[in-house]
Structure formats: structure tokens, C-alpha cells
Design an enzyme around this catalytic site. Sequence first.
Site, mmCIF file in Angstrom:
data_model
loop_
_atom_site.group_PDB
_atom_site.id
_atom_site.type_symbol
_atom_site.label_atom_id
_atom_site.label_comp_id
_atom_site.label_asym_id
_atom_site.label_seq_id
_atom_site.Cartn_x
_atom_site.Cartn_y
_atom_site.Cartn_z
ATOM 1 N N HIS A 56 17.982 49.428 1.263
ATOM 2 C CA HIS A 56 18.821 48.847 1.960
ATOM 3 C C HIS A 56 20.305 48.668 0.863
ATOM 4 C CE1 HIS A 56 17.245 45.412 -1.548
ATOM 5 N NE2 HIS A 56 18.461 46.092 -2.201
ATOM 6 N N GLU A 69 16.850 45.962 5.283
ATOM 7 C CA GLU A 69 15.854 46.155 4.724
ATOM 8 C C GLU A 69 15.734 47.803 5.742
ATOM 9 O OE1 GLU A 69 15.109 45.877 1.634
ATOM 10 O OE2 GLU A 69 14.470 43.454 1.998
ATOM 11 N N ASN A 76 14.579 51.186 -1.862
ATOM 12 C CA ASN A 76 14.974 50.846 -0.484
ATOM 13 C C ASN A 76 15.421 51.884 0.470
ATOM 14 O OD1 ASN A 76 15.778 48.277 -0.440
ATOM 15 N ND2 ASN A 76 13.664 48.148 0.689
ATOM 16 N N ASP A 124 25.379 38.128 1.031
ATOM 17 C CA ASP A 124 24.031 38.079 1.918
ATOM 18 C C ASP A 124 23.522 36.520 0.532
ATOM 19 O OD1 ASP A 124 24.331 39.124 -0.316
ATOM 20 O OD2 ASP A 124 22.357 41.396 -0.156
HETATM 21 C C1 F6R Z 1 23.604 41.615 -3.745
HETATM 22 C C2 F6R Z 1 22.578 43.066 -2.224
HETATM 23 C C3 F6R Z 1 21.854 44.298 -2.394
HETATM 24 C C4 F6R Z 1 21.997 44.365 -3.928
HETATM 25 C C5 F6R Z 1 20.812 45.819 -4.620
HETATM 26 C C6 F6R Z 1 20.964 46.463 -5.924
HETATM 27 O O1 F6R Z 1 23.813 41.277 -2.620
HETATM 28 O O2 F6R Z 1 22.558 42.597 -0.887
HETATM 29 O O3 F6R Z 1 21.826 44.651 -1.881
HETATM 30 O O4 F6R Z 1 23.132 45.167 -4.080
HETATM 31 O O5 F6R Z 1 19.783 44.959 -4.171
HETATM 32 O O6 F6R Z 1 21.075 45.683 -6.458
HETATM 33 P P1 F6R Z 1 21.049 45.626 -8.519
HETATM 34 O O7 F6R Z 1 22.424 45.782 -8.135
HETATM 35 O O8 F6R Z 1 20.629 45.017 -8.661
HETATM 36 O O9 F6R Z 1 20.379 46.673 -8.547
#
Ligand code: F6R
Length: 268
Positions: A144, A149, A142, A70
Amino acid sequence: MLVLIGSSPQEVARLAADQVLAGLKFHGAGSEPVLGLATGSSPLGLYRELAVAVSEGRADFSRAQGFALDEYIGIPDTHAQSYRQTLINEVCSVIGLPREGLHVPLGVAESVADLEKAAAAYDESIRQAGGVQVQILGIGANGHLGFNEPGSSLRSRTRIKRLAAQTREDNARFFEGIDSVPTHCVTQGLGTVLEAKRLVLVATGPGKAQAIAAAVEGPLSASCPGSVLQLHEDAVVVLDEAAAAGLTQVQYYNDSAAGISDADLHLG
Ligand code: F6R
């Protein structure tokens, strides 16, 4: 689904790196590794373990391609918090993946139509590269996956998404306050992610326990995008004990972790 639970951050990182390396093609014809990359804190130890594998001659990313999950919309890709810069700093320079091999969805354009066109072209570029061999993933509190989301279509393709309020709050730590966090992003869709040959998701800490319980043992549901892992034929989830705390089948996962040998089945 394979669920591996490590007892220390090092063990989690090592278990995850082993699963990534086992899914990549380093040798023979058409063997350039194609890696799907996640940003965030969860995979940082995994990337460091991949660097160790490179230094020991067990891996080589010098001809690899990496496809980001992303990118934020509205900040230039030279911005320190853009996912392109983050991946250059946290992955390319750590594991030796060349910048030319790094692909990140386009987050800046003249119009929504241009962003949408670029998003569709991004999916096509993954296909052109022969598909992602191993997709590295984290999970949001959450549930995602990427920035899909809750409520995201389980078959979605790379596209524009609005970030959930919780995601913006979680990521405000990287910006100068919540107001600087972009409101939208371009993310690989859940359908895109599912096309990777192997998925390796890393989650650590108590803040992920609920999302992991829903993703691994809850019903398949767009309410928890992480549950889409249940549809994949080669999904590996690597957790620490805190992130595994909401799971009910830990004994079974631990018993299954060693794999199946002839001796286990009294064969041969
Ligand atoms: C990152 C992404 C998100 C993260 C998620 C967890 O490219 O797409 O889905 O993997 O928000 O983030 P952390 O690892 O910082 O808790």
C-alpha cells in the site's frame, strides 16, 4: 525511477534527505516549500536528517506547508495516535514546520457525505498551494501507498478507504490492541500522489522486500499500489540492503546511482 541503496540506516536517511532537499524550492519568488508528509517508522531518519539540514542552514521550513498522506477516521485529531498529532511530534517539532502550515485530511465529521466533501476540498487545497513539490512515502508490507490498499484505483483521489486487515495488525503496535485500531481512513488517492512533482519513497527491513520487488520491478498493477511509482517521471526509491533483497537489477541501480556526467559520455 532512481533506486538508491544505502548500507546503513544513517546512509538511507541521508540519501533520502538529499533527494527531498533537491526537489524543494527554498529560494526566489513562490519558493515556499510544499512537502507531502508520510507517517510511520520509515521516514523518521529522513526527518532527522532534514533537521540537521535546517541546523546547518541548508534548509528552512519556517514558511513551508506540509500535506499529510492520510488520517484515521473516528479518532479526534487531538488523539495521540491521530496522524495530525503524530506529524506535529515527529515532523513539525523536528524540522520547524509551523503547525499552521500542516494540513491533514479530516477524519471526524457528522456524516460520510461531510467526510467526502472534506476529502475533495483537501485535494483542492493541495492545488491551491501550488501542488506538492516532494511527496515523502513509505510502503506497506502489502504494497500500500498512503492507505491505498491493494485493489485501489490507480487514478484515485483523496477519499475514504477501509484499512486492510494486515494494515490494522501492523499498526496495532501504536494502539491498545487490534480492536482500538480504526477500520477506515481518509487517504490521498494514487492519482493525487502522482501529481506531486517528485516522489521519495523510503523502505527498510526484510518485511518490505516483497512489496519493493513488486513495486519497482513487478507489473504496474492495482494489486501492488506502490507500482504506481513506475508511472511517475521523477520517482526516487531509497532502500536498505534488506528491503532491496528481492530486486534483480541491483547492479544496474548501483551503476546508475551516481547520475550522468559529461565525462561519463566523453563529452565536453
Ligand atoms: C503513512 C502511510 C503508510 C506507511 C506505510 C509504512 O502515512 O501512509 O503508507 O507509509 O504503512 O509504514 P512504516 O513506515 O511504519 O513501515
